[in-house]
Design an enzyme around this catalytic site. Structure first.
Site, short mmCIF file in Angstrom:
data_model
loop_
_atom_site.label_atom_id
_atom_site.label_comp_id
_atom_site.label_asym_id
_atom_site.label_seq_id
_atom_site.Cartn_x
_atom_site.Cartn_y
_atom_site.Cartn_z
N ALA A 44 0.85 -1.19 0.00
CA ALA A 44 0.00 0.00 0.00
C ALA A 44 0.88 1.24 0.00
CB ALA A 44 -0.91 0.00 1.23
N ASP A 45 0.28 2.33 -0.43
CA ASP A 45 0.94 3.62 -0.41
C ASP A 45 -0.11 4.66 -0.06
OD1 ASP A 45 3.43 5.22 -1.01
OD2 ASP A 45 2.01 6.21 -2.36
#
Length: 139
Positions: free
Chosen positions: A70-71
């Protein structure tokens, strides 16, 4: 058929904590990738691209595993805020966000044996007015 190993491709203590809280058994492998910082990308496209890079980097090293990456970026007035370099920069950012609504965008990528699924979620977050004392207590 046995379940594949789950890998969280993240160095984020908060992501590790969230995954543990919901009871997942997983390994943490921090990806060594260069993140995109292209201002032409929308917030969801940029966070998805960075999550994709992380997931694929780890997935190629761990065939057969399911890799979750994820970012997250914070946007205010359409402009991304970089991660604060230190506590003082973090406090400056909190003052900027005080009493305002901003967007938090998280892109997610899940990779497994060459397959890749991605999505993004954008949430509006409104901070109350933060006093100097509250900002000073920030860790």
């Amino acid at each position: 058929m046995s379940a594949s190993k789950l890998i969280l491709a993240s160095a984020s203590p908060r992501r590790v904590q969230m995954m543990r809280e919901v009871g997942y058994a997983f390994e943490v492998v921090s990806p060594d990738v260069e993140e995109a910082h292209d201002p032409a990308f929308t917030c969801d496209a940029l966070t998805i691209e960075n999550a994709r890079r992380k997931a694929l980097a780890i997935s190629t090293l761990h065939p057969g595993a399911t890799v979750l990456a994820a970012d997250t970026l914070v946007y205010i007035n359409g402009e991304p805020l970089a991660k604060p370099a230190d506590l003082n920069e973090g406090r400056t950012m909190l003052r900027k966000l005080s009493g305002r609504t901003h967007q938090v965008c998280t892109g997610v990528a899940i990779a497994h044996d060459g397959d890749l699924e991605t999505f993004a979620v954008i949430t509006d977050v409104t901070f109350r007015d933060l006093t100097d004392d509250l900002v000073a207590e920030y860790h």
